[in-house]
Structure formats: structure tokens, C-alpha cells
Design a protein around this motif. Structure first.
Motif, PDB file in Angstrom:
ATOM      1  N   SER A 151      -6.838 -11.955 -68.310  1.00 49.77           N
ATOM      2  CA  SER A 151      -6.934 -11.245 -69.587  1.00 49.77           C
ATOM      3  C   SER A 151      -6.588  -9.771 -69.398  1.00 49.77           C
ATOM      4  O   SER A 151      -7.152  -9.096 -68.537  1.00 49.77           O
TER       5      SER A 151
ATOM      6  N   ARG B  92      -6.448  -6.076 -71.191  1.00 45.96           N
ATOM      7  CA  ARG B  92      -7.000  -5.304 -72.305  1.00 45.96           C
ATOM      8  C   ARG B  92      -6.509  -3.856 -72.325  1.00 45.96           C
ATOM      9  O   ARG B  92      -6.991  -3.050 -73.120  1.00 45.96           O
TER      10      ARG B  92
ATOM     11  N   TYR C 114      -2.778  -1.657 -72.332  1.00 39.76           N
ATOM     12  CA  TYR C 114      -1.345  -1.873 -72.507  1.00 39.76           C
ATOM     13  C   TYR C 114      -0.567  -0.556 -72.481  1.00 39.76           C
ATOM     14  O   TYR C 114      -1.105   0.510 -72.796  1.00 39.76           O
TER      15      TYR C 114
ATOM     16  N   SER D 177     -10.125  -5.102 -85.506  1.00 41.78           N
ATOM     17  CA  SER D 177     -10.886  -4.663 -84.335  1.00 41.78           C
ATOM     18  C   SER D 177     -12.370  -4.553 -84.654  1.00 41.78           C
ATOM     19  O   SER D 177     -13.235  -4.986 -83.877  1.00 41.78           O
TER      20      SER D 177
ATOM     21  N   GLN E 141     -14.182  -4.303 -80.984  1.00 43.44           N
ATOM     22  CA  GLN E 141     -13.473  -4.203 -79.709  1.00 43.44           C
ATOM     23  C   GLN E 141     -12.281  -3.246 -79.874  1.00 43.44           C
ATOM     24  O   GLN E 141     -11.205  -3.659 -80.320  1.00 43.44           O
TER      25      GLN E 141
ATOM     26  N   PHE F 278     -10.041  -1.956 -78.013  1.00 38.79           N
ATOM     27  CA  PHE F 278      -8.751  -2.180 -77.351  1.00 38.79           C
ATOM     28  C   PHE F 278      -7.779  -2.966 -78.232  1.00 38.79           C
ATOM     29  O   PHE F 278      -6.551  -2.900 -78.038  1.00 38.79           O
ATOM     30  N   ILE F 279      -8.310  -3.704 -79.208  1.00 36.58           N
ATOM     31  CA  ILE F 279      -7.444  -4.467 -80.106  1.00 36.58           C
ATOM     32  C   ILE F 279      -6.496  -3.536 -80.857  1.00 36.58           C
ATOM     33  O   ILE F 279      -5.332  -3.871 -81.103  1.00 36.58           O
TER      34      ILE F 279
ATOM     35  N   ALA G  33      -3.298  -2.702 -78.869  1.00 36.08           N
ATOM     36  CA  ALA G  33      -2.315  -3.747 -78.595  1.00 36.08           C
ATOM     37  C   ALA G  33      -1.135  -3.598 -79.555  1.00 36.08           C
ATOM     38  O   ALA G  33      -1.331  -3.539 -80.771  1.00 36.08           O
TER      39      ALA G  33
ATOM     40  N   THR H 230      -1.858 -10.579 -72.194  1.00 32.01           N
ATOM     41  CA  THR H 230      -2.509 -11.123 -73.391  1.00 32.01           C
ATOM     42  C   THR H 230      -4.017 -11.228 -73.183  1.00 32.01           C
ATOM     43  O   THR H 230      -4.504 -11.283 -72.052  1.00 32.01           O
ATOM     44  N   CYS H 231      -4.736 -11.275 -74.285  1.00 24.95           N
ATOM     45  CA  CYS H 231      -6.181 -11.513 -74.241  1.00 24.95           C
ATOM     46  C   CYS H 231      -6.570 -12.336 -75.461  1.00 24.95           C
ATOM     47  O   CYS H 231      -6.198 -11.981 -76.591  1.00 24.95           O
TER      48      CYS H 231
ATOM     49  N   ILE I  62      -8.949 -13.596 -78.336  1.00 23.23           N
ATOM     50  CA  ILE I  62     -10.059 -13.059 -79.121  1.00 23.23           C
ATOM     51  C   ILE I  62     -10.632 -14.180 -79.980  1.00 23.23           C
ATOM     52  O   ILE I  62     -10.100 -14.523 -81.041  1.00 23.23           O
TER      53      ILE I  62
ATOM     54  N   THR J 270      -4.017 -10.835 -78.335  1.00 22.67           N
ATOM     55  CA  THR J 270      -3.472  -9.480 -78.255  1.00 22.67           C
ATOM     56  C   THR J 270      -2.326  -9.488 -77.250  1.00 22.67           C
ATOM     57  O   THR J 270      -2.397 -10.174 -76.231  1.00 22.67           O
TER      58      THR J 270
END
Length: 247
Positions: free
Chosen positions: A13, A15, A17, A61, A67, A69-70, A73, A133-134, A136, A163
Motif C-alpha cells: 500500500s 500512501r 505520491y 477524504s 484520511q 493522504f487521499i 492522490a 495504490t492503496c 480504501i 488511490t
């Protein structure tokens, strides 16, 4: 080891970028892979909402368990179980729905599986292109707000959000449970108490929580399984299922 196996076994994962948009060429590749993903009966009971609008990312987010970090992305893919196309087509074909109950749990499950397979296809394709990618799962939460924000209807259930962004960190694989507890020969064998202890022996409570919990089981239940976000996910999922059945 061929390149496909290497991508799959080194997946982790991501998080963080690079501040760089996903190229049109790479997005086209990912889209094609998603489009060609296997589906139950080739019915393609899923849809994908592609998000690049910053304002929408910020709202998602917050709704997805806060979250941050979304928002960083460059691109989000939201995979949705979707029976809308067939529902509309049946009406146009004047199918007599009094003869059967539809949609039903089997239909719903097929759509969820279709969407999940498509999401994994997208992740593998993205990773092969140097795009991290991650997953969610929190996209299931806050049913009312997410439904309104994304324009969903009662034939749809958001399954996962992915993401996407070019790598900004080195590969760091997560530790996994011993393979011998994952694979079963011909039938499932339940682990003994000693084996269960062995399964989780390598799991550690993060330092900031060590004063609050006496073992990893207590920590994991309190912060994951029994946490507020998990209860909200359960509430929303029940609503999605009920709405799907009652239409």
C-alpha cells in the motif's frame, strides 16, 4: 520469476505520491485492464467512478475516516457494484418482475465480486506502471453523504476506492501470517489454541497504544473491529443491502 509474479508479490500500500498527474497513456491502460476484468456471466455488474476533482477528493477524504493522504492522490478510482443497467433494460423489455424477486442477494454478491476483481486488476496494472495504490474500504461508510456526493442509486453499492499516484517511497512489504495457516488441503482445518497464539505471536501493539492494552487482541479489536469507523461501516452496509432488496 516473471514480471507479472514480481509485481504481484511486491505489491504494497502506497500512501505518499509524487506531485505529478497520472498520464493519459497510463490511465488508458488501467481503464482497459479494468474493462477487460472477468465478471459473473459476463454481465459486468459494476461501474467505476474516476475522481480527479480536488474538491471532491477533499470531501471523500473526510467521509472516509478522515484520511488526509487521499487528497494528495492524483487520481481515485471508486468501484461500485451496479445493477442499474440491467434494471433499466428489464423495464424497457417489459420483463414481468412479478414472476421473480429481483434484484436479490445473489445478484448483489455478483456485483460486489465483479467490482472487487476490477479493483484488483486496476491495482496490478497501476503497480506495473510504477503507480502506487492503496485500497480504501471506508468508502462504504457514511452511506447518505456518499450516495448524494457520487450520485448513486439503490441499485448501487460502493465496494472499494483505490488511490493512485506515482511512487514516492521504497517498497516496504507488510509482514504476513505464516502460509501454513492460510492454505488448507481439501478442507478447512481450524487452528488449535496454541496455533492461534502462534499465528499472532509476531503482531505487536504500536508504542503509543502499549499503555492502553494488555495484548494485541485487545488493541486490534478496539482500534479496528470494534472501532467507531467499523460500526459506521456496518450501519451503512446494512442500509445499502436493505435498499437494494426493497426496491
Amino acid at each position: 520469476m516473471n514480471s507479472t509474479i514480481e509485481v504481484l508479490t511486491n505489491r504494497f500500500s502506497v500512501r505518499a505520491y509524487l506531485d505529478k498527474p497520472i498520464s493519459d497513456e497510463h490511465q488508458d491502460v488501467i481503464n482497459e485492464v479494468i474493462y477487460r476484468s472477468p465478471t459473473a456471466g459476463n454481465m459486468q455488474d459494476f461501474s467505476v467512478i474516476v475522481v480527479d476533482d480536488q474538491n471532491l477528493k477533499e470531501k471523500l477524504s473526510k467521509l472516509c475516516d478522515n484520511q488526509p493522504f487521499i487528497t494528495k492522490a492524483p487520481l481515485l478510482y471508486i468501484f461500485v457494484s451496479d445493477f442499474t443497467r440491467y434494471k433499466d433494460y428489464f423495464e424497457l423489455c417489459e420483463v414481468d418482475e412479478n414472476d421473480f424477486s429481483t434484484p436479490h442477494y445473489g445478484t448483489m454478491m455478483n456485483g460486489i465480486i465483479d467490482a472487487t476483481i476490477a479493483a484488483q486488476s486496476a491495482s496490478v496494472a497501476a503497480n506495473s506502471l510504477g503507480i502506487g495504490t492503496c485500497y480504501i474500504g471506508d468508502i462504504i461508510e457514511n452511506k447518505e453523504q456518499i450516495t448524494d456526493l457520487l450520485g448513486l442509486n439503490s441499485n448501487m453499492i460502493p465496494v472499494a476506492m483505490l488511490t493512485c499516484g506515482y511512487y514516492k517511497q521504497e517498497v516496504k512489504l507488510s509482514p504476513k501470517i505464516d502460509k501454513k495457516y492460510i492454505f488448507h488441503s481439501n478442507k478447512y482445518t481450524r487452528a488449535s489454541s496454541d496455533e492461534v497464539k502462534d499465528i499472532f505471536s509476531s503482531k505487536k501493539i504500536p508504542k503509543k497504544y502499549q499503555d492502553q492494552y494488555s495484548n494485541f487482541g485487545e488493541y486490534y479489536y478496539a482500534t479496528k473491529v470494534g472501532a467507531d469507523f467499523s460500526q459506521e461501516m456496518d450501519r451503512s452496509m446494512r442500509l445499502y443491502i436493505d435498499n437494494f432488496k426493497q426496491q
